[in-house]
Design an enzyme around this catalytic site. Structure first.
Site, PDB file in Angstrom:
ATOM      1  N   LYS A 200     -59.671 -24.178  49.786  1.00  0.00           N
ATOM      2  CA  LYS A 200     -60.605 -24.143  50.926  1.00  0.00           C
ATOM      3  C   LYS A 200     -60.074 -23.325  52.107  1.00  0.00           C
ATOM      4  O   LYS A 200     -60.836 -22.649  52.788  1.00  0.00           O
ATOM      5  CB  LYS A 200     -60.942 -25.572  51.386  1.00  0.00           C
TER       6      LYS A 200
ATOM      7  N   ASP B 234     -69.190 -29.985  54.063  1.00  0.00           N
ATOM      8  CA  ASP B 234     -68.682 -31.345  53.840  1.00  0.00           C
ATOM      9  C   ASP B 234     -69.129 -32.318  54.934  1.00  0.00           C
ATOM     10  O   ASP B 234     -69.563 -33.448  54.646  1.00  0.00           O
ATOM     11  CB  ASP B 234     -67.150 -31.350  53.760  1.00  0.00           C
TER      12      ASP B 234
ATOM     13  N   ALA C 109     -60.055 -32.698  54.723  1.00  0.00           N
ATOM     14  CA  ALA C 109     -61.345 -33.409  54.687  1.00  0.00           C
ATOM     15  C   ALA C 109     -61.660 -34.007  56.050  1.00  0.00           C
ATOM     16  O   ALA C 109     -62.800 -33.956  56.522  1.00  0.00           O
ATOM     17  CB  ALA C 109     -61.306 -34.502  53.616  1.00  0.00           C
TER      18      ALA C 109
HETATM   19  P1  NDP Z   1     -55.181 -33.487  52.252  1.00  0.00           P
HETATM   20  O1  NDP Z   1     -54.108 -33.363  51.241  1.00  0.00           O
HETATM   21  O2  NDP Z   1     -55.509 -32.313  53.134  1.00  0.00           O
HETATM   22  O3  NDP Z   1     -54.833 -34.715  53.258  1.00  0.00           O
HETATM   23  C1  NDP Z   1     -54.407 -35.933  52.738  1.00  0.00           C
HETATM   24  C2  NDP Z   1     -54.399 -36.993  53.836  1.00  0.00           C
HETATM   25  O4  NDP Z   1     -54.159 -38.247  53.204  1.00  0.00           O
HETATM   26  C3  NDP Z   1     -53.316 -36.818  54.886  1.00  0.00           C
HETATM   27  O5  NDP Z   1     -53.826 -37.285  56.122  1.00  0.00           O
HETATM   28  C4  NDP Z   1     -52.190 -37.725  54.367  1.00  0.00           C
HETATM   29  O6  NDP Z   1     -51.342 -38.244  55.387  1.00  0.00           O
HETATM   30  C5  NDP Z   1     -53.001 -38.858  53.798  1.00  0.00           C
HETATM   31  N1  NDP Z   1     -52.322 -39.622  52.749  1.00  0.00           N
HETATM   32  C6  NDP Z   1     -52.015 -39.219  51.499  1.00  0.00           C
HETATM   33  N2  NDP Z   1     -51.423 -40.214  50.805  1.00  0.00           N
HETATM   34  C7  NDP Z   1     -51.351 -41.279  51.645  1.00  0.00           C
HETATM   35  C8  NDP Z   1     -50.858 -42.609  51.513  1.00  0.00           C
HETATM   36  N3  NDP Z   1     -50.309 -43.046  50.376  1.00  0.00           N
HETATM   37  N4  NDP Z   1     -50.958 -43.433  52.574  1.00  0.00           N
HETATM   38  C9  NDP Z   1     -51.515 -43.004  53.729  1.00  0.00           C
HETATM   39  N5  NDP Z   1     -52.003 -41.767  53.921  1.00  0.00           N
HETATM   40  C10 NDP Z   1     -51.936 -40.911  52.888  1.00  0.00           C
HETATM   41  O7  NDP Z   1     -56.478 -34.006  51.452  1.00  0.00           O
HETATM   42  P2  NDP Z   1     -58.021 -33.779  51.828  1.00  0.00           P
HETATM   43  O8  NDP Z   1     -58.148 -34.026  53.289  1.00  0.00           O
HETATM   44  O9  NDP Z   1     -58.487 -32.492  51.287  1.00  0.00           O
HETATM   45  O10 NDP Z   1     -58.774 -34.922  50.980  1.00  0.00           O
HETATM   46  C11 NDP Z   1     -58.706 -36.303  51.322  1.00  0.00           C
HETATM   47  C12 NDP Z   1     -59.628 -37.127  50.429  1.00  0.00           C
HETATM   48  O11 NDP Z   1     -60.996 -36.811  50.657  1.00  0.00           O
HETATM   49  C13 NDP Z   1     -59.409 -36.928  48.925  1.00  0.00           C
HETATM   50  O12 NDP Z   1     -59.426 -38.205  48.315  1.00  0.00           O
HETATM   51  C14 NDP Z   1     -60.601 -36.108  48.484  1.00  0.00           C
HETATM   52  O13 NDP Z   1     -60.920 -36.356  47.133  1.00  0.00           O
HETATM   53  C15 NDP Z   1     -61.670 -36.643  49.424  1.00  0.00           C
HETATM   54  N6  NDP Z   1     -62.808 -35.693  49.598  1.00  0.00           N
HETATM   55  C16 NDP Z   1     -64.061 -36.087  49.182  1.00  0.00           C
HETATM   56  C17 NDP Z   1     -65.158 -35.252  49.329  1.00  0.00           C
HETATM   57  C18 NDP Z   1     -66.513 -35.714  48.856  1.00  0.00           C
HETATM   58  O14 NDP Z   1     -67.425 -34.873  48.758  1.00  0.00           O
HETATM   59  N7  NDP Z   1     -66.711 -36.970  48.574  1.00  0.00           N
HETATM   60  C19 NDP Z   1     -65.034 -33.918  49.948  1.00  0.00           C
HETATM   61  C20 NDP Z   1     -63.671 -33.616  50.391  1.00  0.00           C
HETATM   62  C21 NDP Z   1     -62.617 -34.481  50.200  1.00  0.00           C
HETATM   63  P3  NDP Z   1     -50.038 -37.436  55.899  1.00  0.00           P
HETATM   64  O15 NDP Z   1     -50.541 -36.412  56.876  1.00  0.00           O
HETATM   65  O16 NDP Z   1     -49.200 -38.475  56.542  1.00  0.00           O
HETATM   66  O17 NDP Z   1     -49.404 -36.817  54.688  1.00  0.00           O
END
Ligand code: NDP
Length: 274
Positions: free
Chosen positions: A66, A102, A131
């Protein structure tokens, strides 16, 4: 010849987008082909060039491309510029238009499918990744009374909140910082549910009648929605509706037609039923 569209990602085999767009096209009488295409992690630009050369009219873009799609676009919508990420590309000669649907998909799922108005609500957004960034401006446009971004790494949440300071005051911190507050809407935009992990959320964050929304979807209840149920959230929803609605918004950009999402969402939901 049918117009050609696709979704690029890596991995991509799991994508529901081809089925969603095929259903939209059939219902609205649009003559198009929509495929799932795997791009090499270091080969996104090449994949796009090849697709344009083959006559491709538009593409959706998913993980991990993206941000690269954002950089590749020659023209951006305002919401894509804000999001710093593109999930929808439209090709016209040398013009590559990038948009991000989104946030619009999330808001439409909440307001239309779930009948949940965001105006005047206290919103808690969990996560500070792509996201989360993509949905902030569309959420703020609905005029909530407050928005708090909570993330495991607090500094990322604080930086993200600051980048929207020209639109509204957005508060931010780690999960513990939400202690003592309750919210009308709690959105999980972390990827914690993907690995089956629960978030360390303090008790009392779900106000009576609140909506708990997990962007993640799949068979069965996600850990976040299980926690929301235990903590008394009024309504719980996963991100399947967001997926269908962001696709409908992309379909509209490409074809100028707004497809009926209700039967498509119902069919996908039935397929996910345990
Ligand atoms: P990113 O990798 O950009 O961000 C991940 C985020 O999750 C960060 O804030 C990270 O925190 C946090 N995180 C990851 N693991 C943990 C954990 N174990 N405990 C707490 N926080 C955690 O991912 P995206 O933003 O691209 O996607 C996030 C979610 O949204 C995904 O599940 C994706 O499938 C979903 N999504 C759904 C869509 C839909 O159409 N339904 C569209 C787009 C996304 P930190 O910064 O501390 O690492």
């Amino acid at each position: 010849m049918s117009d050609l569209y696709c979704v690029f990602g890596n991995p991509i085999a799991h994508s529901k987008s081809p089925a969603i767009h095929a259903a939209f096209a059939a219902a609205s009488g649009q003559d198009l082909i929509y495929e799932a295409r795997l791009a090499a992690v270091d080969g996104f630009q090449q994949a796009i060039s090849g697709f344009i050369a083959a006559g491709g009219k538009g593409a959706n873009v998913t993980v991990p491309f993206k941000e690269e799609a954002f950089r590749l676009a020659t023209r951006l919508s305002e919401r894509a510029a804000r999001a710093g990420a593109v999930n929808t590309l439209a090709f016209n000669g040398s013009d590559i238009f990038g948009d991000n649907t989104d946030g619009a998909g999330l808001v439409r799922d909440m307001t239309h499918n779930l009948g949940f108005s965001l105006a005047g609500k206290r919103i808690l957004l969990l996560g500070a990744g792509g996201a989360s960034r993509g949905v902030i401006a569309p959420l703020l446009a609905e005029k909530p009374v407050s928005l708090f971004i909570a993330n495991r790494s607090a500094d990322k949440a604080v930086a993200l909140a600051a980048s929207f300071a020209d639109i509204a005051t957005v508060n931010a911190g780690n999960f513990a910082k939400t202690k003592g507050n309750s919210f009308d809407l709690v959105i999980n935009a972390t990827s914690a549910s993907l690995s089956g992990e629960s978030l360390p959320l303090p008790p009392g964050i779900f106000a009576p009648g609140s909506l708990a929304y997990d962007m993640m979807y799949g068979k069965g209840e996600t850990p976040f929605l299980a926690l929301a149920r235990e903590q008394g959230a009024g309504v719980r929803a996963d991100g399947l509706g967001m997926l269908v609605e962001q696709a409908a918004e992309a379909f509209f950009i490409w074809r100028g037609v707004r497809p009926d999402t209700v039967p498509v969402l119902a069919e996908l939901r039935a397929k996910l039923a345990p």
